[in-house]
Design a protein around this motif. Sequence first.
Motif, PDB file in Angstrom:
ATOM      1  N   ASN A 227       0.341  -2.833   2.990  1.00  0.00           N
ATOM      2  CA  ASN A 227       0.742  -3.546   1.771  1.00  0.00           C
ATOM      3  C   ASN A 227       1.678  -2.676   0.946  1.00  0.00           C
TER       4      ASN A 227
ATOM      5  N   LYS B 236       4.319  -2.120  -1.778  1.00  0.00           N
ATOM      6  CA  LYS B 236       4.808  -2.916  -2.919  1.00  0.00           C
ATOM      7  C   LYS B 236       5.434  -1.998  -3.964  1.00  0.00           C
TER       8      LYS B 236
ATOM      9  N   GLU C 192       6.237  -4.957  -9.120  1.00  0.00           N
ATOM     10  CA  GLU C 192       5.674  -6.181  -8.525  1.00  0.00           C
ATOM     11  C   GLU C 192       4.155  -6.229  -8.725  1.00  0.00           C
TER      12      GLU C 192
END
Length: 351
Positions: A253, A255, A259
């Motif tokens: 994940n 990011k 965000e």
Amino acid sequence: MILVTGGAGFIGSNFVLDWLAQSDEKILNLDKLTYAGNLKNLSSLEKDSRHVFVLGDIGDIKLVSRLLVQYQPRAIINFAAESHVDRSIHGPEDFIQTNILGTFRLLEAARAYWNKLEVHEKQNFRFLHISTDEVYGSLTQIEPAFTEEHRYEPNSPYSASKASSDHLVRAYHHTYGLPVLTTNCSNNYGPFQFPEKLIPLMIVNALAGKPLPVYGDGLQIRDWLYVVDHCSAIRRVLEAGKPGETYNVGGWNEKPNIEIVQTICNLLEELYPGSTFHHLITYVKDRPGHDRRYAINAMKIERELNWKPAETFETGIRKTIQWYLNNQQWIADVQTGTYREWIEKNYAGLQ
Ligand code: NAD
Ligand code: TYD
């Protein structure tokens, strides 16, 4: 039984709760209860004889040696550390003391204990050291994610102290044959995380209507791992990892920070219709030496130990926000005078 150090902190307490939810094997929990240690995380175990808590320092070799002889654990899992990069920038000393010297003394106590075990116990003993992807340094946008072969290039006093402890752990295997395992994981998030780290700080500030401080341009990238997934990876490595090996643990994940903050605002707006949170986002001065990107290649643990994270970021962040909403008293209890002093020091003039 197993000995867990730092089991009153964020990941340690999740691990203790998760372990005892799945097994009746006892846990001896050694924790110094620094600002980050919180026995309230373990209040559900108050009357549970499977959990034995000892207040103490991993660097207290006499205490650790006595505990090892008394309780005869089959494994040590070392979570205890100073863990916050920003604090390491303001004051590195505690990081050197606990992460380097503390781990060294814990290894010394473990080595002496392990040396005296019977052959079978000796073979089965494990010293599992919990480390971080930050030891590998920073990646550019296009570089491949960190594998276990990536060279160590720590950039903050925190990551340098963790890198140092990883090297000591490695050396105790190479030199003395101590059956060690090391995991290097990405940024964890989930229940019981102290609100100095990005995700809980943003949730707690948003709920209080305070500014959401984003460092620099907010485009720094981290890989996010739901803490319960991390716990299952640790159990798997303890069970089947090969002594002397290191395993990267990640959530797949990646990011950018902005965000993450926007997602938290969106979810809170969904949960509190009519309220707005995005206007609280405030760009502030960047962290000195801020690493641009961390990314974990978690193929080795998947291939060799058949471990994969169960949560996506979308499912994990919802659970996390819900946990903080359901545990407002926990939030109030950790926001003591020392917490306010930290916020004042790191975010001077912001709130
Ligand atoms: P935390 O700061 O929430 O908890 C650390 C715990 O260790 C606290 O309970 C504290 O009281 C205890 N402790 C500190 N110094 C001690 C000492 N000298 N003796 C005994 N206990 C002591 O940290 P965390 O986020 O739970 O991290 C746990 C481990 O995982 C650390 O080793 C950290 O480097 C590593 N890690 C954390 C993350 C993350 O995202 N939180 C990511 C990668 C690796
Ligand atoms: P943090 O949770 O401190 O973890 P680490 O520095 O170990 O990765 O920070 C995660 C990212 O969020 C990091 O790039 C720094 C950034 N950050 C902010 O932008 N604002 C904040 O107030 C904090 C605490 C972190």
